[in-house]
Design a protein around this motif. Structure first.
Motif, PDB file in Angstrom:
ATOM      1  N   GLY A 136      -5.365   4.238   7.759  1.00  0.00           N
ATOM      2  CA  GLY A 136      -4.111   3.963   8.457  1.00  0.00           C
ATOM      3  C   GLY A 136      -2.864   4.226   7.629  1.00  0.00           C
ATOM      4  N   ALA A 137      -3.029   4.650   6.382  1.00  0.00           N
ATOM      5  CA  ALA A 137      -1.852   4.814   5.515  1.00  0.00           C
ATOM      6  C   ALA A 137      -1.030   6.043   5.865  1.00  0.00           C
TER       7      ALA A 137
ATOM      8  N   HIS B  50      -8.522  13.049  -1.751  1.00  0.00           N
ATOM      9  CA  HIS B  50      -7.080  13.209  -1.998  1.00  0.00           C
ATOM     10  C   HIS B  50      -6.646  14.668  -2.051  1.00  0.00           C
TER      11      HIS B  50
ATOM     12  N   GLY C 117      -1.946  15.340   2.142  1.00  0.00           N
ATOM     13  CA  GLY C 117      -3.017  14.647   1.471  1.00  0.00           C
ATOM     14  C   GLY C 117      -4.009  14.003   2.404  1.00  0.00           C
TER      15      GLY C 117
ATOM     16  N   ASP D   6       0.834  -1.209   0.000  1.00  0.00           N
ATOM     17  CA  ASP D   6       0.000   0.000   0.000  1.00  0.00           C
ATOM     18  C   ASP D   6       0.861   1.248   0.000  1.00  0.00           C
ATOM     19  N   GLN D   7       1.924   1.223   0.791  1.00  0.00           N
ATOM     20  CA  GLN D   7       2.769   2.414   0.875  1.00  0.00           C
ATOM     21  C   GLN D   7       3.471   2.680  -0.454  1.00  0.00           C
TER      22      GLN D   7
ATOM     23  N   ASN E 183      -6.563  10.870   2.510  1.00  0.00           N
ATOM     24  CA  ASN E 183      -6.079   9.557   2.108  1.00  0.00           C
ATOM     25  C   ASN E 183      -7.203   8.556   2.123  1.00  0.00           C
TER      26      ASN E 183
ATOM     27  N   MET F 206      -2.506  12.163  -7.885  1.00  0.00           N
ATOM     28  CA  MET F 206      -3.675  12.566  -7.083  1.00  0.00           C
ATOM     29  C   MET F 206      -3.602  14.037  -6.700  1.00  0.00           C
ATOM     30  N   PHE F 207      -2.382  14.526  -6.516  1.00  0.00           N
ATOM     31  CA  PHE F 207      -2.224  15.912  -6.071  1.00  0.00           C
ATOM     32  C   PHE F 207      -2.104  16.877  -7.254  1.00  0.00           C
TER      33      PHE F 207
ATOM     34  N   ILE G 230      -6.892   5.378   2.107  1.00  0.00           N
ATOM     35  CA  ILE G 230      -6.527   4.105   2.729  1.00  0.00           C
ATOM     36  C   ILE G 230      -6.432   4.288   4.243  1.00  0.00           C
TER      37      ILE G 230
ATOM     38  N   ASP H 261      -0.059   2.659  -3.541  1.00  0.00           N
ATOM     39  CA  ASP H 261      -1.225   3.507  -3.287  1.00  0.00           C
ATOM     40  C   ASP H 261      -0.814   4.887  -2.799  1.00  0.00           C
ATOM     41  N   GLN H 262       0.376   4.953  -2.187  1.00  0.00           N
ATOM     42  CA  GLN H 262       0.839   6.239  -1.643  1.00  0.00           C
ATOM     43  C   GLN H 262       1.922   6.814  -2.574  1.00  0.00           C
TER      44      GLN H 262
END
Lengths: 342, 441, 324
Positions: free
Chosen positions: C120-121, C104, C114, A111-112, C116, A123-124, C118, A115-116
């Motif tokens: 806990g991300a 986002h 941001g 995920d990190q 988020n 996304m930004f 997700i 997704d991040q």
């Protein structure tokens, strides 16, 4: 173009990677390393600025001596935690190089990554970047079994926002790692554990190899082989056998899968009209399948034979030595496949 | 050091010549370029110049002998030098055959035995995508191609081989009829090659002006030379109903080239033919693999007033003599044979057509091709060849062109006028050969 | 008490921010229902005192990470509200040019890493921002906002441990609104007070009343001071409540009307308003004027966003990489 001859030294891929890290850390104080036991022995009284391991495979050996524990950070076994921290640090101005000990561990921190780190710029609306390199170990060959032997670079190549770099020799490893660290995007850097000890000529200096440029490891007119990572060496071995039979293969090492040097592959197929892709990763939705689809699409009229893929089977990596041996594409299997299409 | 006088090659089709007469005797002092013998071929009789200065030491081929092209006919030595019979024999004996070429690795696609292509139940021939595409491009029928691919699949090599086996390397003349009904005369020659060469002559010329250069290239290149509209053996339709501007000429040449399904070609253009080549590179880049521009028009603006005066006059022998005198630096090349050939092409409406070409190209006393602004868009390798003493189009145009084609090469031929392909045929052929081969690397 | 009460100006500023958040969320809910906002939105109304109480201590050099319920954090951290409205609608004038949407919203220049999607991300990301600050020694801190649900994710535990061993200048702010989606925290969380989980990592765990600005403000001040002075992370659990459902359209059958009205009676904005008037720091008229001004500005933002152009379709392919 004028080729400038550079002095070279013979060294292992492990040492070439170490040299690239040292150069990058010297040229930019924002470059930090973090990962599990990349120094080792943190907080041990007699190892203040000295490493215990220098990385599980020794790639980061002796770096803590020069750069200290503030820039060579031993992390707990906490992949989501430290990979996520690396993403956060990259988004706020550092250029971290994180070590994910084995790519198989991506399940703990994906995920990190995807997704991040990989999505934040998009996304930004372009208002952020993630200049992060995640080095990780891939490949079968040392009987490390199913959870420490995968390749999986195809998974990351699939994902937008990630660049994937897979060197096959020490010189490429050094130049590509330097470019990856200087790059402003998230780069996954895949190091084949079987290649760490392989030695080769490595140029002196701090020149990077541009991401997205393949390399012709062997020229030939009859069949194009696109080979990834260790498969370059397997293909070079096959090429010797085939040459004795009058078949000259051209071996292209794409070096990066995202971006992919499509022009180099298509130009070669335009010459040979035949393509074999050799990839140690699993075959479904893989880099091999992706390259095959690209050539079938953009180079259909160039082809004189079906595109062949030589890959691992669609199984996890087996443990037992004879089983692991058949898992990895061999020079014999590569040669046999080439013969089928000429 | 001895120089061998060899039977010259005057045209692509010349294979041997007969010595009519020796003009100097053994032992006579000769200067390079002095006419020393007369040779007759099927098409012409002309004098041959000494290739070096010195003493005509030995006549190997007496009058009346028939000698193959490039065969030895005499020896010239420096004054005071003498040769033994054994030395003479060594010099004139045929060159030992070149060692057999190292065995080439088998080409892909030839490893398997040729066999009939496999067909499925519906009669569909098993041919690869590349083979199908190439067959369409080369006009090859798949039904006539034998297969070497696995399982009886026709490969692109098989198609290429079938096409190559149909290429006649000996010179072949032909006439293409365009959609407009006009005819274009052309000459094909040479074996198949990766980059065919197309020769485009200049104002008042004809494809025969390329014969020496084509002779020098015939062993390694597929070549086509065309007669421009209003020139040589091509149609000389009336100016009133013909577009004799470079645009119209280039369109006719393009149509001629596309009828043959040929690969992208190296265009070799001389003088006005250079303007035609440039126009083709702009309008039909897919036909063009590279440009060789010889004393080319369309790169500058000035043009010889003497040329314009001659083109404004009447046709015939005197005008042809004047034109050739203007073109050549070495006036000994202004031969009766050349004058007669040129004047012959003035007949049957040729002169009116050529005047129309000149009027369109040089109205107002300067070059008017309007191509300057488009040259920068040409993304092809360029070789410029120029006669140092060109009095028709100055060498400075070639130098200026290098700023438009920064990767272009310029070869300046010393002591040469407007027509290097005749005055320095060997040097021009060598330069073209090297240029074309360099593109394969 | 280590942090003195904020001065009048700061209090009026906090009041304004809280009103901005509430007004923004009420309008977002209404306009979502009207079909103007694509996708889904998670509203922060009711929790304003947490975001504003924490962010009152931060500057643009400090970073925060946020959650799917992130509008309040954005506004509290100073992200342009005008651009946020356009972003909700997916317009080209949005702070992310319409590429992020409600979940986002980000503005790195404002220290906002941001919202988020997700759960806990954000906690590891905040550790990373704190690592940057620590390595650079610039005194900056980072804050990670997350919910009771996130405290059950592995990232919560990994981030707290990592921040603790590295003494990172980070403040973990758990907004415990009692429900992870439709599942009560009383069921899903093994401890009654999430702040107690701090003990496992040997860092301070503090419980504050998330409906009371002063309670949050005071604890945050101490935690930020602690972080800035190199003493490491703090976990703050703010007991709070969301006035709306998990997302707009939530039928909210898992809560009783009685429970909702009990919390609405403790509206944090009303609480701060009463305090300001009772202590003669502002008159009702002055506060009404602030409310009116915020309302009008936001109405203009919606009008502008409605009129703004959609992104060009080519923009769908940009900003994936810096270079490719």
């Amino acid at each position: 173009m004028v080729a400038v001859a550079r002095e070279t030294r013979t060294m292992s891929m492990k040492d070439a990677l170490n040299e690239a890290l040292r150069i990058a850390m010297r040229e930019d104080p924002n470059v930090i390393l973090l990962g599990e036991d990349i120094a080792g022995g943190a907080d041990v009284d007699h190892l203040i600025n000295e490493d215990a391991w220098g990385g599980p495979m020794g790639v980061t050996k002796n770096l803590v001596q020069e750069f200290g524990r503030n820039r060579v950070l031993d992390t707990p076994i906490t992949e989501a935690g430290f990979i996520g921290a690396a993403v956060g640090a990259a988004a706020t101005g550092l250029r971290p190089v994180a070590e994910l000990m084995y790519v198989d561990f991506f399940g703990c921190c994906m995920d990190q990554i995807f997704d991040q780190g990989a999505k934040l710029r998009y996304m930004f609306g372009g208002k952020a970047k993630c200049p992060l390199v995640i080095r990780t170990q891939i490949g079968a060959g040392v009987n490390a079994a199913a959870q420490h032997s995968g390749c999986h670079y195809s998974v990351f190549t699939h994902m937008p926002g990630i660049k994937t770099v897979i060197p096959s020799n020490p010189a490429d490893a050094k130049g590509l790692l330097l470019s990856a660290i200087r790059d402003d995007d998230l780069v996954m850097f895949f190091e084949n554990k079987v290649l760490y000890g392989v030695r080769g000529e490595v140029p002196d200096g701090d020149e990077g190899i541009p991401l997205g440029k393949g390399d012709i490891k062997r020229a030939g007119d009859d069949v194009t082989i696109v080979a990834i990572s260790r498969m370059v060496n397997q293909s070079l071995t096959a090429a010797k056998t085939l040459s004795g039979e009058g078949i000259e293969v051209e071996i292209i090492d794409p070096r990066t899968l995202s971006p992919l040097d499509e022009d180099m592959i298509l130009s070669s197929v335009e010459k040979t009209h035949r393509l074999v892709i050799v990839d140690e990763d699993n075959p479904r939705c893989s880099a091999a399948a992706d390259i095959a689809a690209m050539v079938a699409d953009k180079g259909f009229d160039l082809l004189d034979a079906p595109i062949k893929m030589v890959t691992a089977p669609h199984t996890p990596v087996p443990f037992s030595p004879p089983l692991e041996q058949v898992y990895v594409p061999s020079p014999e299997k590569i040669a046999e496949t080439v013969r089928e299409i000429v | 050091m001895a120089t061998i006088v060899k039977m010259p090659k005057w045209g692509l089709t010349m294979t041997q010549g007969t010595i009519v007469d020796w003009l100097v005797e053994e032992g006579a002092e000769v200067s390079e370029g002095d006419m020393i013998l007369t040779v007759e071929t099927e098409k012409a009789v002309d004098d041959v110049g000494a290739p070096a200065s010195g003493v005509l030491y030995k006549i190997v081929a007496p009058a009346g002998s028939e000698i193959d092209v490039s065969g030895p006919i005499a020896l010239i030595v420096e004054s005071g030098e003498s040769l033994s019979d054994a030395e003479i024999d060594a010099l004139i004996k045929p060159e030992s055959a070149a060692p057999a070429e190292a065995a080439m690795p088998a080409e892909a696609g030839t490893r398997r035995e040729r066999q009939s292509a496999r067909r499925d139940a519906g009669g569909r021939i098993n041919a690869s995508p590349a083979a199908k595409k190439l067959a369409a491009a080369l006009g090859v029928e798949l039904t006539e191609v034998e297969a070497t691919g696995p399982g009886g699949r026709i490969t692109s090599d098989d198609v290429q081989r079938a096409a190559d086996e149909n290429v006649d390397p000996s010179p072949t003349e032909g006439v293409a009829t365009l959609a407009s009904g006009r005819t274009v005369h052309y000459l094909d020659a040479g074996p198949k090659s990766n980059r065919p060469i197309v020769f485009i002559h200049g104002l008042g010329g004809s494809l025969s002006s390329w014969q020496l250069v084509m002779g020098g290239l015939a062993s390694g290149h597929r070549m086509t030379a065309v007669d421009l509209p209003g020139h040589g053996g091509s149609a000389k339709s009336a100016p009133a109903e013909t577009d004799y501007s470079v645009t119209g000429i280039a369109a006719d040449v393009a149509e001629t080239l596309t009828t043959g399904n040929r690969k992208p070609s190296i265009l070799v253009g001389h003088s006005l033919g250079g303007a035609v080549a440039l126009k083709l590179a702009v309008d039909h880049p897919d036909l063009v693999a590279g440009l060789v521009l010889i004393d080319s028009a369309a790169l500058g603006s000035s043009i010889s007033q003497e040329l314009l005066d001659l083109m404004g006059g009447s046709s015939g022998v005197e005008t042809a003599r004047g034109l050739l005198s203007l073109f050549f630096q070495d006036q000994k090349l202004v031969t009766d044979r050349g004058i007669e050939e040129m004047a012959g092409f003035h007949e049957d409406g040729g002169w009116a057509a050529q005047q129309a070409v000149a009027n369109a190209a040089f109205s107002g006393g300067s070059q008017q091709f309007g191509l300057f602004s488009e040259l920068g868009s040409i993304d092809k390798p360029v070789l410029l060849i120029w006669g140092e003493h060109d009095r028709v189009i100055p060498l400075s145009d070639a130098v200026a062109a290098l700023t438009v084609f920064p990767d272009g090469l310029l070869k300046v031929l010393p002591d040469t006028g407007h027509v290097p392909q005749v005055e320095r045929a060997e040097a021009v052929a060598t330069a073209i050969d090297r240029f074309v081969r360099s593109l394969d690397r | 008490m280590t942090t003195s009460l904020p001065d009048r100006e700061r209090l009026l500023d906090a009041y304004t921010r809280m009103v901005e958040i509430r007004t923004f969320e009420d309008a977002a809910g209404k306009n979502f229902a009207d079909g103007l906002v694509p996708g889904f939105v998670h509203l922060y109304a009711g929790e304003e005192a947490v975001a504003v109480g924490i962010c009152s201590h931060l500057t643009d050099d400090d970073f925060i990470t946020s959650t799917h319920r992130g509008h309040g954090h954005c506004i509290a951290k100073g992200v342009d509200i005008h651009g946020m409205v356009a972003e909700l609608m997916g317009k080209s004038t949005g702070v992310c040019h319409g590429k992020g949407g409600s979940m986002h919203i980000a503005d790195v220049d404002k220290g906002m890493l941001g919202a988020n999607g997700i759960v806990g991300a954000g906690l590891p990301l905040a550790c990373g921002a704190a690592l940057t600050a620590k390595i650079r020694g610039n005194g900056a801190v980072s804050v990670s906002f997350f919910g009771d649900g996130a405290s059950n994710q592995g990232t919560f535990h990994e981030a707290l441990n990592l921040a603790a061993i590295w003494k990172l200048p980070v403040i973990f702010v758990c907004e415990n609104n009692g429900y992870a989606e439709a599942t009560p925290a009383s069921y899903a969380v093994s401890v009654g007070d999430i702040a107690n989980r701090a003990a496992a990592y040997d860092i301070p765990g503090i419980i504050v009343d998330g409906l009371d600005f002063f309670s949050v403000y005071e604890a945050a001040g101490a935690a930020v001071d602690r972080a800035r002075s190199g003493q490491g992370p703090t976990l703050i659990e703010a007991k709070t409540y969301r006035f709306y459902g998990h997302f707009q359209g939530d039928t909210i059958t898992y809560r009783t009307d009685e429970e909702v009205s009990r919390y609405r009676d403790r509206d944090p904005i009303t609480g701060l308003r009463t305090f300001l008037v009772d202590h003669d720091l502002a008159t009702s008229g002055e506060l009404d004027a602030i409310d009116k001004k915020v309302n009008e500005a936001l109405a203009r933002s919606w009008d502008d966003a409605k009129a703004a152009p959609w992104p060009a379709v080519e923009d769908a392919l940009t900003n994936v990489y810096v270079s490719y």
